[in-house]
Scaffold this motif. Sequence first.
Motif, PDB file in Angstrom:
ATOM      1  N   ASP A 116      24.586  40.161  87.916  1.00 60.17           N
ATOM      2  CA  ASP A 116      24.002  40.802  86.740  1.00 60.17           C
ATOM      3  C   ASP A 116      24.150  42.316  86.832  1.00 60.17           C
ATOM      4  O   ASP A 116      24.464  42.980  85.842  1.00 60.17           O
ATOM      5  N   SER A 117      23.903  42.851  88.013  1.00 58.44           N
ATOM      6  CA  SER A 117      23.939  44.299  88.178  1.00 58.44           C
ATOM      7  C   SER A 117      25.317  44.854  87.855  1.00 58.44           C
ATOM      8  O   SER A 117      25.445  45.932  87.287  1.00 58.44           O
ATOM      9  N   GLN A 134      11.044  45.119  88.908  1.00 57.40           N
ATOM     10  CA  GLN A 134      11.965  44.012  88.649  1.00 57.40           C
ATOM     11  C   GLN A 134      13.201  44.169  89.533  1.00 57.40           C
ATOM     12  O   GLN A 134      13.585  45.289  89.880  1.00 57.40           O
ATOM     13  N   THR A 135      13.831  43.036  89.867  1.00 58.02           N
ATOM     14  CA  THR A 135      15.095  43.108  90.601  1.00 58.02           C
ATOM     15  C   THR A 135      16.138  42.282  89.856  1.00 58.02           C
ATOM     16  O   THR A 135      15.806  41.388  89.096  1.00 58.02           O
ATOM     17  N   TRP A 136      17.403  42.623  90.073  1.00 59.70           N
ATOM     18  CA  TRP A 136      18.488  41.884  89.437  1.00 59.70           C
ATOM     19  C   TRP A 136      19.469  41.422  90.504  1.00 59.70           C
ATOM     20  O   TRP A 136      19.619  42.078  91.552  1.00 59.70           O
ATOM     21  N   SER A 137      20.154  40.320  90.217  1.00 63.43           N
ATOM     22  CA  SER A 137      21.149  39.834  91.171  1.00 63.43           C
ATOM     23  C   SER A 137      22.382  40.721  91.115  1.00 63.43           C
ATOM     24  O   SER A 137      22.550  41.524  90.194  1.00 63.43           O
ATOM     25  N   ILE A 183      20.977  46.564  81.645  1.00 65.84           N
ATOM     26  CA  ILE A 183      19.848  46.705  82.568  1.00 65.84           C
ATOM     27  C   ILE A 183      19.257  48.108  82.459  1.00 65.84           C
ATOM     28  O   ILE A 183      18.042  48.285  82.389  1.00 65.84           O
TER      29      ILE A 183
END
Lengths: 410, 308
Positions: free
Chosen positions: A131-132, A125-128, A139
Motif C-alpha cells: 500500500d505504501s 495508523q500503519t500501512w503495509s 495515504i
Amino acid sequence: MNHSHYPKDDSFRVSLNGRYRIANLWQGLFFSALVIAILSLVALLYNVVDGAFGYVAYEYKHAPSEFTAKPLDQLNKQELLELLKTNLSSGAYKKLDNDKPMGERSKSVLVTLVLERLFQIDTKQTWSMTDSILHSNDIKAEVADKYPKAILEFRSWLTPVFLTTPMSSKAEFAGVRTAILGSLWMVGIAILFALPIGTGAAIYLQEYADKNFINRIIQTNINNLAGVPSIVYGMLGLAIFVRTFEGFTSGSMFGVTDSNGRTVLSAGLTMGTLVLPLIIINAQEAIKAVPDSLRQAAFGVGATRWQTVWHHVLPNALPGILTGSILAVSRAIGETAPLIVVGASTFISVDPSGPFSKFTALPIQIYQWTTRAQSEFHSIAASAIIVLLILLLTLNATAVLLRNRVQRKY
Amino acid sequence: MTYIASKMNQLDLSKKFRPGESLIQALLFLAGFLSIFITLAIVYELGKEAWLFFGNPDVTFAKFFGTTTWQPGIGHFGIWPLVTSTLITSLIAMVVSLPLGLAVALYLSEYASPKARSALKPILEILAGIPTVVYGYFALLFMTPLLQKIFGEGVGVYNMASAGIVMGIMILPLISSMSEDALSAVPRALREGAYAMGATKFETSIQVVLPAALSGIGAALIIGISRAVGETMIVAIAAGSGPNFTFNPFKAAETMTGHIARISGGDLSYNSIDYTSLFAIALMLFLVTLVLNLVSQAVINRFRQRYE
C-alpha cells in the motif's frame, strides 16, 4: 491373415488422441498443484515482509518544542542526558539509572528514551509495504485529512535497535532482545539434556540391543513419541517439571527465592523431552550408515564393544549426529505451543540471567504480537518472524552443508 | 605341535567379565528406556488429572457427551464444541493437503526430471520447516482477509476455514514427501510393463504406480490427520478463542488444542476444574494421535509390497 479385430476407420487414432489429451490435462493439473505450493510459500514470505515495512502515521503527545529548541538528532549525549534529567520525575530517572547507569547508555538508546518517555509517540495508523508504495499519494492525502498534526514516515520495523532493545508495552519501542536470549537459554538447556541421552539411546538400539520384545517396544515407542502433538509435551512439562519438581526447577532447592516453577529450566527440559525422539531417530540413521567393516576390523583386533563404539563408530557417525541435533535445535526454536503451556511469561523486560529466570521466547512474542488488535503490533510481529526465519535458515543451511560433507566422505 | 596344543589348552577363551563394559551397557539401556518412561509419564500425569476431572460429581458421562456447551468453570461440561471444531479444521486441512500433496508427489516422482526434482524439493522442505506460529500469522493476516474478499461479510475475523486451509498448506509437504517415497519405491519394471502395453504416462501413474504405492499413501494420510488434530498455533491464532458449537466453517470456534493453549496461558490455579479439564482434553488428544500413528505404522508394515 484376418485383420478383422482392428477397427476399419481411424477410431483407434481418435481414441489415442483422446487418451493423450487426458494425460496432458492431468499432467498440467499435477504441475499446478506444485505451483500452488510454491505460490503459498511466496505469499507467506511476501505477507511477512509486507508487514515489516511501510508508512506509519504518528503524533507526539507532547510537542518536541516543549522540551528543546534544537531538533532531536542534533543534540549530543550530554544534552540528551540533561533533557531526561530535568523532565523525568526523579524517581523514574533513578529507576532507569539503576537498571543501567545512564552515562553508559549509547546515544541512540537515549534518543529512544526521550521519544518514549518525554515526547510519547502515539501511532495513529500503519500501512503495509505494498500500500505504501502503490498508494503513496492517497495515504498522504488521507493522513493530512484525518490526522492534521501527524507525521507520516516510511519505516522499517526491523532495525538493529529492534534486535537489541528489550520488550516494551509500546510497539514502537519494543525489541526482541529478551526473547532471543530466552530462546537461546531454552534451546541450550534442551540440547544439553537431549543430546547425550538421545545419542546414548541410539547407540544402545543400534549397537547393543538384541531383537527381543523390550527393544522392539522401545523402538516402536520412540517412533510414536515423535508423533505426539507438541502441546501434549507442554502438558507433561506443566505437570512434571513446573509442578512436581518445582523445588528443583524454580531453584528454591538452591536458594533462589523469587521464582516459581515456570522457569527457563522447566521450558528447556520440556523442549528437550520433545526433541529427544527426533535426536534418537537421526542418530540411529547416522550410526546405521557407518560401514560394518569398521566394526569387524575393531573386533578383529580384540576391541571390546564399547571400545569399538567409542573409537570407531561414534567418530564416524558424529557429523550425522550433529546434523540431526541442528535440525532438533531448529525444531525447538520454532516450537510455540509447549512454551505457552509451561508458561513463558509474555511481558519480561529483563534478560534471563540463569536457568531459574522467568523468560520469554521469540515464537511467544510473535504469538502475542500477532494476536493484538493494533496493526503496529502486527508490524513488529512480522519483524520478529523475519528474525526467526533467518535464524532457522542459517541453522538448516549449516545442517545441509554438514550432510553434504558426510555424503561425499563415503 | 604338541607344544602348541598344550598352550592352547591353557588359554582361557571364555567370555571375560568386564564391569566397566557392563556399566556402560546398563547406562545406555537406561537412556533407551527413558523413552518408555516418558510415554508412561505422559499417560500417568494426563490420566491422573483426567481421573480427577471425571471423578468430579458434576461431570457425568451424559453431560460430557450429551451437551454442547463447554465451560467447566461454571459447570458446563459438553465436549462437543471443541471436538466438532477440531474435526472441521482437520477435515478442511485434509481436503486441501491430500489432493495437492498427492498431485505434487505424482509430479515429482513420475514427471519431473531429476534436475527439476532436486531444485523443487528444497522449496517443499522450506515449507515444512516454517514454524507453525508463522503459519498462524499468515492465516490471520493473509488468508482471512482473502476469504473475506472472496466470500464477503459472512467470514468472521476468526474462522475455522482460514485456519484449516493454512493448516492444509502446512501439512502438504508431509503428505507429498511421504507419498513420493512410496511412489518412487515402486520398481521401474512395473512402469516399463505398462508402457509396453501401450499405456500413456498418466495411465501408468494412476492405474499401475498409484495402486502399488497405496499403503504408503494411506499411511501419509493418517499421519497427516494426526498432525492436523494435534496442531495448535494456527488454530489458536486464527480459528477463534471461545468454544462455539457450529458447523459453519466461516464462524469462529475454538479447537481442543486451541482451548488448552488459551486456558493454560492465563493464570491457572492447580486443582481447579479448569486445570484438570485441560488434562482430560490432552489425554483425548494423546490417545487419538497415538492410535492414528500406530495404525499408520501398521499399515506400512502390513501392506508394504516387497519388490526384490
